[in-house]
Design a protein around this motif. Structure first.
Motif, mmCIF file in Angstrom:
data_model
loop_
_atom_site.group_PDB
_atom_site.id
_atom_site.type_symbol
_atom_site.label_atom_id
_atom_site.label_comp_id
_atom_site.label_asym_id
_atom_site.label_seq_id
_atom_site.Cartn_x
_atom_site.Cartn_y
_atom_site.Cartn_z
ATOM 1 N N GLY A 211 24.374 1.633 -15.940
ATOM 2 C CA GLY A 211 23.557 0.293 -16.321
ATOM 3 C C GLY A 211 22.617 0.158 -14.899
ATOM 4 N N THR A 212 21.329 0.196 -15.455
ATOM 5 C CA THR A 212 20.128 0.153 -14.615
ATOM 6 C C THR A 212 18.951 -0.320 -15.451
ATOM 7 O OG1 THR A 212 20.746 2.014 -12.977
ATOM 8 C CG2 THR A 212 18.352 1.279 -12.980
ATOM 9 N N PHE A 213 18.395 -1.282 -14.908
ATOM 10 C CA PHE A 213 17.047 -1.693 -15.680
ATOM 11 C C PHE A 213 16.073 -1.676 -14.576
ATOM 12 C CE2 PHE A 213 20.095 -5.226 -16.236
ATOM 13 C CZ PHE A 213 19.568 -6.088 -15.533
ATOM 14 N N LEU A 214 14.816 -1.678 -15.090
ATOM 15 C CA LEU A 214 13.494 -1.713 -14.228
ATOM 16 C C LEU A 214 12.372 -2.686 -14.840
ATOM 17 C CD1 LEU A 214 13.140 2.262 -13.925
ATOM 18 C CD2 LEU A 214 14.614 0.632 -12.519
ATOM 19 N N ALA A 215 11.540 -2.882 -13.897
ATOM 20 C CA ALA A 215 10.309 -3.704 -14.385
ATOM 21 C C ALA A 215 10.136 -5.097 -13.706
ATOM 22 C CB ALA A 215 10.256 -3.922 -16.056
ATOM 23 N N GLY A 216 11.423 -5.985 -13.399
ATOM 24 C CA GLY A 216 11.212 -6.958 -13.083
ATOM 25 C C GLY A 216 10.865 -8.149 -14.101
ATOM 26 N N PHE A 217 11.612 -9.296 -14.810
ATOM 27 C CA PHE A 217 11.021 -9.880 -15.709
ATOM 28 C C PHE A 217 10.676 -11.141 -15.384
ATOM 29 C CE2 PHE A 217 14.784 -12.316 -14.390
ATOM 30 C CZ PHE A 217 14.611 -13.751 -15.089
ATOM 31 N N TYR A 218 9.798 -11.757 -16.319
ATOM 32 C CA TYR A 218 8.948 -12.905 -15.841
ATOM 33 C C TYR A 218 9.298 -13.940 -14.956
ATOM 34 C CZ TYR A 218 11.389 -15.545 -19.424
ATOM 35 O OH TYR A 218 12.305 -16.234 -20.312
ATOM 36 N N ALA A 219 10.533 -14.293 -14.757
ATOM 37 C CA ALA A 219 11.042 -15.054 -13.624
ATOM 38 C C ALA A 219 11.764 -14.638 -12.279
ATOM 39 C CB ALA A 219 11.821 -16.075 -14.292
ATOM 40 N N ARG A 220 11.666 -13.023 -12.341
ATOM 41 C CA ARG A 220 12.498 -12.431 -11.188
ATOM 42 C C ARG A 220 11.579 -12.608 -9.996
ATOM 43 N NH1 ARG A 220 16.700 -9.849 -11.547
ATOM 44 N NH2 ARG A 220 16.491 -9.044 -13.409
ATOM 45 N N GLY A 221 12.192 -13.265 -8.793
ATOM 46 C CA GLY A 221 11.301 -12.997 -7.633
ATOM 47 C C GLY A 221 11.125 -11.674 -6.955
ATOM 48 N N LYS A 222 10.655 -10.875 -7.499
ATOM 49 C CA LYS A 222 10.315 -9.489 -6.743
ATOM 50 C C LYS A 222 9.125 -9.195 -6.815
ATOM 51 C CE LYS A 222 13.509 -6.466 -6.878
ATOM 52 N NZ LYS A 222 14.352 -5.437 -7.449
ATOM 53 N N LYS A 223 8.596 -8.413 -5.794
ATOM 54 C CA LYS A 223 7.238 -8.116 -5.664
ATOM 55 C C LYS A 223 7.090 -6.526 -5.549
ATOM 56 C CE LYS A 223 5.680 -12.584 -3.859
ATOM 57 N NZ LYS A 223 5.204 -13.446 -2.751
ATOM 58 N N ASP A 224 8.090 -5.829 -5.892
ATOM 59 C CA ASP A 224 7.705 -4.429 -5.771
ATOM 60 C C ASP A 224 7.318 -3.629 -6.986
ATOM 61 O OD1 ASP A 224 10.287 -5.164 -7.056
ATOM 62 O OD2 ASP A 224 11.611 -4.204 -5.756
ATOM 63 N N GLY A 225 6.864 -4.140 -7.410
ATOM 64 C CA GLY A 225 6.042 -3.356 -8.907
ATOM 65 C C GLY A 225 6.921 -2.373 -9.419
ATOM 66 N N CYS A 226 6.489 -1.067 -9.620
ATOM 67 C CA CYS A 226 7.107 -0.165 -10.366
ATOM 68 C C CYS A 226 8.357 0.371 -9.640
ATOM 69 C CB CYS A 226 6.201 1.104 -10.459
ATOM 70 S SG CYS A 226 4.600 0.752 -11.408
ATOM 71 N N ASP A 227 8.805 0.049 -8.433
ATOM 72 C CA ASP A 227 9.963 0.331 -7.756
ATOM 73 C C ASP A 227 10.950 -0.873 -7.908
ATOM 74 O OD1 ASP A 227 8.864 2.575 -6.816
ATOM 75 O OD2 ASP A 227 8.457 1.779 -5.003
ATOM 76 N N SER A 228 10.847 -1.796 -8.687
ATOM 77 C CA SER A 228 11.815 -2.925 -9.078
ATOM 78 C C SER A 228 12.884 -2.490 -9.845
ATOM 79 C CB SER A 228 11.046 -3.915 -10.004
ATOM 80 O OG SER A 228 12.050 -5.161 -10.106
ATOM 81 N N ARG A 229 14.151 -2.672 -9.232
ATOM 82 C CA ARG A 229 15.393 -2.002 -9.841
ATOM 83 C C ARG A 229 16.443 -2.881 -9.719
ATOM 84 N NH1 ARG A 229 19.328 1.956 -7.790
ATOM 85 N NH2 ARG A 229 19.506 3.843 -9.515
ATOM 86 N N VAL A 230 17.092 -2.896 -10.881
ATOM 87 C CA VAL A 230 18.450 -3.703 -10.876
ATOM 88 C C VAL A 230 19.543 -2.926 -11.246
ATOM 89 C CG1 VAL A 230 19.610 -5.755 -11.840
ATOM 90 C CG2 VAL A 230 17.150 -6.052 -11.419
#
Length: 174
Positions: free
Chosen positions: A128-147
């Motif tokens: 289970g991995t998702f990437l991108a950062g949805f509209y309300a996620r407080g992340k600023k890591d761009g293409c490296d955003s990973r959950v």
């Protein structure tokens, strides 16, 4: 299983359902490496538009959270079908694909919309991995955003996907 400009992306998708949808379309979930390469574009950028975070260029780290606006609590009711229909002070929180014009991963004269923001996107990982950062996620890591905090059967308003396929080398020899 299409990501076309002007369409509302599909949220509420589990990793398992994303996998089945891609297979049904004759494709597959992207690997993490494929997804990141697509996000970074031909110039291998940290963000589809450049090397540093710029507020508002992609639909991420928005001014509001739908759960906060609907319930005064962003931790509740993550499967409520109204969540992705909420408007914040600056308009719809979930935007139509391509609605954030500069958020395009460039490939020659073509591009891929919304690789950062709009919805998190499942990739091929049974853990289970998702990437991108949805509209309300407080992340600023761009293409490296990973959950990685949810299993593949998890789904809520923020989870979407896109599919990949192998490149066919028609008339070419290796």
């Amino acid at each position: 299983a299409k990501s076309e400009r002007g369409r509302l992306p599909s949220g509420y998708v589990s990793g398992k359902d994303a996998r089945r949808a891609c297979e049904g379309a004759g494709k597959r979930l992207c690997t993490e490496a494929e997804w990141k390469r697509a996000c970074r574009g031909e110039n291998d950028l940290q963000f589809p538009y450049g090397e540093s975070y710029q507020q508002g260029v992609c639909n991420v780290f928005r001014e509001a959270h739908p759960g906060l606006l609907l319930y005064d609590d962003p931790s509740r009711n993550h499967t409520d079908p109204r969540l992705n229909l909420v408007n914040g002070p600056k308009g719809p929180l979930l935007r139509l694909t391509g609605g954030t014009l500069r958020c395009v991963s460039t490939w020659g004269s073509d591009g891929i919309f919304d690789m950062v923001g709009n919805l998190d996107e499942w990739v091929d990982d049974p853990e289970g991995t998702f990437l991108a950062g949805f509209y309300a996620r407080g992340k600023k890591d761009g293409c490296d955003s990973r959950v990685v905090s949810h299993c593949e059967s998890y789904a809520d308003y923020s989870t979407g996907f896109r599919c990949c396929r192998d490149v066919e080398l028609v008339g070419k020899s290796l």
